[in-house]
Write a protein that holds these residues in place. Structure first.
Motif, PDB file in Angstrom:
ATOM      1  N   THR A   1       0.840  -1.210   0.000  1.00 56.17           N
ATOM      2  CA  THR A   1       0.000   0.000   0.000  1.00 56.17           C
ATOM      3  C   THR A   1       0.867   1.248   0.000  1.00 56.17           C
ATOM      4  O   THR A   1       0.632   2.201  -0.759  1.00 56.17           O
ATOM      5  N   VAL A   2       1.896   1.247   0.853  1.00 65.83           N
ATOM      6  CA  VAL A   2       2.795   2.406   0.944  1.00 65.83           C
ATOM      7  C   VAL A   2       3.517   2.608  -0.389  1.00 65.83           C
ATOM      8  O   VAL A   2       3.626   3.726  -0.900  1.00 65.83           O
ATOM      9  N   GLU A   3       3.987   1.519  -0.964  1.00 64.85           N
ATOM     10  CA  GLU A   3       4.725   1.630  -2.229  1.00 64.85           C
ATOM     11  C   GLU A   3       3.816   2.106  -3.361  1.00 64.85           C
ATOM     12  O   GLU A   3       4.239   2.886  -4.212  1.00 64.85           O
ATOM     13  N   ALA A   4       2.565   1.639  -3.356  1.00 61.30           N
ATOM     14  CA  ALA A   4       1.627   2.075  -4.396  1.00 61.30           C
ATOM     15  C   ALA A   4       1.355   3.566  -4.254  1.00 61.30           C
ATOM     16  O   ALA A   4       1.331   4.311  -5.241  1.00 61.30           O
ATOM     17  N   PHE A   5       1.189   4.026  -3.003  1.00 57.18           N
ATOM     18  CA  PHE A   5       0.971   5.459  -2.765  1.00 57.18           C
ATOM     19  C   PHE A   5       2.166   6.259  -3.281  1.00 57.18           C
ATOM     20  O   PHE A   5       2.024   7.235  -4.017  1.00 57.18           O
ATOM     21  N   ALA A   6       3.375   5.797  -2.914  1.00 57.22           N
ATOM     22  CA  ALA A   6       4.602   6.513  -3.296  1.00 57.22           C
ATOM     23  C   ALA A   6       4.769   6.527  -4.815  1.00 57.22           C
ATOM     24  O   ALA A   6       5.150   7.547  -5.401  1.00 57.22           O
ATOM     25  N   SER A   7       4.463   5.413  -5.444  1.00 57.70           N
ATOM     26  CA  SER A   7       4.641   5.311  -6.895  1.00 57.70           C
ATOM     27  C   SER A   7       3.711   6.256  -7.634  1.00 57.70           C
ATOM     28  O   SER A   7       3.991   6.645  -8.775  1.00 57.70           O
ATOM     29  N   GLY A   8       2.596   6.606  -7.004  1.00 56.33           N
ATOM     30  CA  GLY A   8       1.605   7.472  -7.655  1.00 56.33           C
ATOM     31  C   GLY A   8       1.882   8.958  -7.471  1.00 56.33           C
ATOM     32  O   GLY A   8       1.161   9.790  -8.020  1.00 56.33           O
ATOM     33  N   LEU A   9       2.896   9.328  -6.696  1.00 59.17           N
ATOM     34  CA  LEU A   9       3.169  10.759  -6.477  1.00 59.17           C
ATOM     35  C   LEU A   9       3.877  11.360  -7.701  1.00 59.17           C
ATOM     36  O   LEU A   9       4.695  10.698  -8.342  1.00 59.17           O
TER      37      LEU A   9
END
Ligand code: SAM
Length: 201
Positions: free
Chosen positions: A160-168
């Motif tokens: 979840t954290v990585e998906a959030f970061a990847s979307g920035l």
């Protein structure tokens, strides 16, 4: 220093020190035993009484431990710079005054060491908290996450954290992670820097 000889939390503290300045407002999104709150307080407190640490945890026990650690470690005047709240970090915007420039939002996910291991941070609220942190962080600020993957739900939370970061946006954010390649269950440090064109790191 050699990353492999330090814990992810220690590496996180070293990086926070490069970003945080005296007088800043910062957020500890997961107080736990209070070690991160204490480290942040040392970074922001100045003689003029500026600097604020807004700390939160859903467990009263964690807030008590944080408060006790501060009692043992800092002066009363310094402790007054810390505001502790018994709320979910997805609601962080409700407790930080609107005009406060927040330089650091730190998460240390998972369960309370020495506490109930079944009470952990959860992907859904972590995601909401990250969205809130993104909104209130100033340019030049940092969202820092230490993510534990060895407990049930931990790996999913990292995703979840990585998906959030990847979307920035690549225009405004520098997103990276430190991971021990030869220790697959070691905590992962995720760092999300919000760009500030006036400052180089
Ligand atoms: N930063 C702490 C320290 O320095 O000791 C360690 C934090 S511990 C690994 C994780 C903490 O997150 C636990 O105390 C837990 O109660 C808290 N927590 C879990 N879900 C939360 C939520 N939704 N909002 C805020 N805190 C939460």
């Amino acid at each position: 220093y050699v990353f492999g000889k330090k814990k992810a939390t220690e590496v996180a503290h070293l990086i926070w020190k490069r970003v945080v300045q005296n007088g800043d407002t910062v957020i500890d999104a997961t107080c736990g035993n209070g070690y991160d709150t204490l480290a942040m307080l040392k970074m922001v407190a100045d003689e003029l009484g500026r600097g604020r640490v807004y700390g939160m945890d859903i467990q009263g026990d964690a807030l008590k431990r944080t408060s006790s650690l501060l009692d043992e470690s800092v002066t009363l005047k310094e402790k007054e710079l810390v505001k502790l709240f018994s709320i979910c970090h997805s609601r962080m915007e409700e407790i930080v005054p609107a005009n406060s420039p927040v330089r650091l939002v730190a998460f240390n996910l998972g369960y309370l060491p020495g506490g109930d291991k079944t009470i952990t941070t959860a992907s859904e609220t972590t995601q909401l908290a990250l969205e809130a942190a993104k909104k209130i962080l100033i340019p030049g600020g940092l969202i820092s996450l230490v993510v534990y993957v060895g407990h049930p739900g931990g790996m999913e939370e990292l995703e979840t954290v990585e998906a959030f970061a990847s979307g920035l946006s690549v225009d405004n954010w520098i997103c990276c992670k430190f991971q021990m390649l030869n220790r697959p269950l070691a905590p992962v440090l995720v760092l999300l820097f919000k760009s500030d064109s006036t400052r180089s790191y």
